[in-house]
Design a protein around this motif. Structure first.
Motif, mmCIF file in Angstrom:
data_model
loop_
_atom_site.group_PDB
_atom_site.id
_atom_site.type_symbol
_atom_site.label_atom_id
_atom_site.label_comp_id
_atom_site.label_asym_id
_atom_site.label_seq_id
_atom_site.Cartn_x
_atom_site.Cartn_y
_atom_site.Cartn_z
ATOM 1 N N SER A 1 52.680 36.140 47.604
ATOM 2 C CA SER A 1 51.898 35.097 48.361
ATOM 3 C C SER A 1 50.778 34.580 48.026
ATOM 4 O O SER A 1 50.109 35.152 46.898
ATOM 5 N N ARG A 2 50.260 33.380 48.319
ATOM 6 C CA ARG A 2 49.293 32.956 47.779
ATOM 7 C C ARG A 2 47.664 33.456 47.935
ATOM 8 O O ARG A 2 47.008 33.700 47.499
ATOM 9 N N ALA A 3 47.928 34.364 49.373
ATOM 10 C CA ALA A 3 46.721 35.328 49.537
ATOM 11 C C ALA A 3 46.576 36.347 48.446
ATOM 12 O O ALA A 3 45.602 36.833 48.242
ATOM 13 N N GLN A 4 47.656 36.769 47.969
ATOM 14 C CA GLN A 4 47.772 38.127 47.145
ATOM 15 C C GLN A 4 47.319 37.491 45.744
ATOM 16 O O GLN A 4 46.497 38.261 45.063
ATOM 17 N N ILE A 5 47.656 35.977 45.378
ATOM 18 C CA ILE A 5 47.110 35.591 44.249
ATOM 19 C C ILE A 5 45.544 35.588 44.503
ATOM 20 O O ILE A 5 44.753 35.679 43.210
ATOM 21 N N ALA A 6 45.225 34.874 45.398
ATOM 22 C CA ALA A 6 43.484 34.720 45.622
ATOM 23 C C ALA A 6 42.847 36.234 45.718
ATOM 24 O O ALA A 6 41.783 36.277 45.057
ATOM 25 N N ALA A 7 43.714 37.378 46.180
ATOM 26 C CA ALA A 7 43.122 38.578 46.142
ATOM 27 C C ALA A 7 43.021 39.078 44.699
ATOM 28 O O ALA A 7 42.060 39.666 44.261
ATOM 29 N N ALA A 8 44.053 38.779 43.944
ATOM 30 C CA ALA A 8 43.961 39.239 42.477
ATOM 31 C C ALA A 8 42.850 38.535 41.602
ATOM 32 O O ALA A 8 42.433 39.104 40.794
ATOM 33 N N LYS A 9 42.596 37.273 42.051
ATOM 34 C CA LYS A 9 41.585 36.557 41.352
ATOM 35 C C LYS A 9 40.331 37.222 41.569
ATOM 36 O O LYS A 9 39.366 37.579 40.605
ATOM 37 N N LEU A 10 39.990 37.611 42.836
ATOM 38 C CA LEU A 10 38.689 38.401 43.288
ATOM 39 C C LEU A 10 38.508 39.732 42.423
ATOM 40 O O LEU A 10 37.442 39.959 42.091
ATOM 41 N N ILE A 11 39.798 40.270 42.484
ATOM 42 C CA ILE A 11 39.776 41.962 42.033
ATOM 43 C C ILE A 11 39.369 41.599 40.441
ATOM 44 O O ILE A 11 38.738 42.251 39.756
ATOM 45 N N VAL A 12 40.121 40.807 39.521
ATOM 46 C CA VAL A 12 39.776 40.428 38.244
ATOM 47 C C VAL A 12 38.457 40.110 38.261
ATOM 48 O O VAL A 12 37.660 40.447 37.108
ATOM 49 N N TYR A 13 37.820 39.140 39.011
ATOM 50 C CA TYR A 13 36.516 38.630 38.857
ATOM 51 C C TYR A 13 35.433 39.913 38.996
ATOM 52 O O TYR A 13 34.706 40.101 38.363
ATOM 53 N N LEU A 14 35.719 40.727 39.925
ATOM 54 C CA LEU A 14 34.903 41.894 40.264
ATOM 55 C C LEU A 14 34.921 42.750 38.981
ATOM 56 O O LEU A 14 33.812 43.450 38.757
ATOM 57 N N ALA A 15 35.922 43.109 38.450
ATOM 58 C CA ALA A 15 36.109 44.114 37.364
ATOM 59 C C ALA A 15 35.321 43.369 36.113
ATOM 60 O O ALA A 15 34.721 44.093 35.383
ATOM 61 N N TRP A 16 35.715 42.092 35.913
ATOM 62 C CA TRP A 16 34.883 41.508 34.950
ATOM 63 C C TRP A 16 33.361 41.623 35.136
ATOM 64 O O TRP A 16 32.517 41.630 34.114
ATOM 65 N N ALA A 17 32.685 41.320 36.330
ATOM 66 C CA ALA A 17 31.464 41.696 36.687
ATOM 67 C C ALA A 17 30.751 42.729 36.186
ATOM 68 O O ALA A 17 29.649 42.906 35.777
ATOM 69 N N VAL A 18 31.505 43.790 36.705
ATOM 70 C CA VAL A 18 30.691 45.150 36.406
ATOM 71 C C VAL A 18 30.924 45.405 34.653
ATOM 72 O O VAL A 18 29.876 46.018 34.374
ATOM 73 N N LEU A 19 31.987 44.839 33.877
ATOM 74 C CA LEU A 19 31.842 45.002 32.600
ATOM 75 C C LEU A 19 30.790 44.308 31.968
ATOM 76 O O LEU A 19 30.052 44.535 30.986
ATOM 77 N N VAL A 20 30.682 43.077 32.557
ATOM 78 C CA VAL A 20 29.505 42.100 32.163
ATOM 79 C C VAL A 20 28.041 42.667 32.274
ATOM 80 O O VAL A 20 27.199 42.780 31.614
ATOM 81 N N SER A 21 28.117 43.377 33.686
ATOM 82 C CA SER A 21 26.659 43.947 33.801
ATOM 83 C C SER A 21 26.437 45.055 33.035
ATOM 84 O O SER A 21 25.337 45.287 32.694
#
Length: 250
Positions: A104-124
């Motif tokens: 579903s498109r909602a799951q795709i959006a959720a996946a984008k958010l999860i990837v973004y947050l994981a990346w943000a932790v690594l960048v921090s």
């Protein structure tokens, strides 16, 4: 859902925006913070007044400079990357293909958010590591024990800055454009600056993390920081709803 996360991770890892964002935020913030004490060596009174504590050749000065840069530049950087993640499907024309996927498109959006947050932790975490290297390059020696709290605050500031940039995901979705997402990120930076100048920064969630880090927790209460939670719930909710109800005819 796991397949969606894997796909979004692959997209992000191979994207120029992802690599550039990692370098500019993870290394650029520490580099600029390390340059500030060098700029202060000019002895220019106006320069020293502008730099303040960030111009001091010390761990406190280095961390102060990093917090200032993260609060403004980091917010913009995280927002730009987020705007690209959610706006690129519309710009590249790949959004139509998402309607035919079993996910579903909602799951795709959720996946984008999860990837973004994981990346943000690594960048921090990368910012903190780069600051330690920068401090050693400035001849400050290994961080003393009392600096550990400052490094921890910088890591937390990086993560919270990424979180307060989340409204950009909704803006880029509704606007169906990377550029509109970038405009949204710029708007957040301006709003945070205006709220801070007006004295309401602690109660303005977008500005609160930077004020908390700069004041070492003295100017922002736990309650004010806790307001980040309802903002995140609201933004994630409206973003997932926007993707769930997405239509191609507008």
């Amino acid at each position: 859902m796991i397949e969606a996360i894997s796909t979004e991770t692959t997209k992000f890892r191979h994207a120029t925006v992802g690599r550039t964002g990692t370098a500019l935020l993870g290394i650029g913030i520490a580099l600029l913070a390390a340059v500030m004490p060098l700029a202060a060596q000019s002895g220019d009174p106006r320069m020293l007044d502008k730099l303040g504590e960030a111009g001091e050749r010390s761990w406190d000065g280095l961390l102060s400079g990093a917090a200032q840069i993260t609060g403004a530049g980091g917010l913009l950087g995280f927002g730009v990357v987020l705007g690209w993640m959610f706006g690129r499907e519309f710009v590249d024309g790949t959004i139509t293909g998402l309607f035919g996927l079993p996910v579903s498109r909602a799951q795709i959006a959720a996946a984008k958010l999860i990837v973004y947050l994981a990346w943000a932790v690594l960048v921090s975490a990368l910012i903190v590591g780069a600051l330690i290297v920068g401090g050693l390059a400035l001849g400050l020696g290994l961080p003393p024990t009392d600096t550990a709290g400052g490094l921890a605050r910088q890591f937390a500031l990086g993560v919270m800055t990424a979180l307060v940039a989340l409204p950009v995901a909704w803006v880029a979705t509704v606007g169906r454009s990377v550029l509109i997402g970038v405009v949204g990120a710029i708007g957040l930076v301006i709003a945070a600056q205006v709220a801070t100048i007006g004295g309401a920064g602690g109660w303005f969630t977008v500005a609160a993390p930077a004020l908390w880090a700069l004041s070492e927790g003295d100017d922002v209460s736990g309650l004010q920081l806790a307001l980040l939670a309802p903002l995140l719930i609201l933004v994630v909710g409206v973003t997932l709803h926007a993707w769930r109800t997405l239509q191609l005819n507008r």
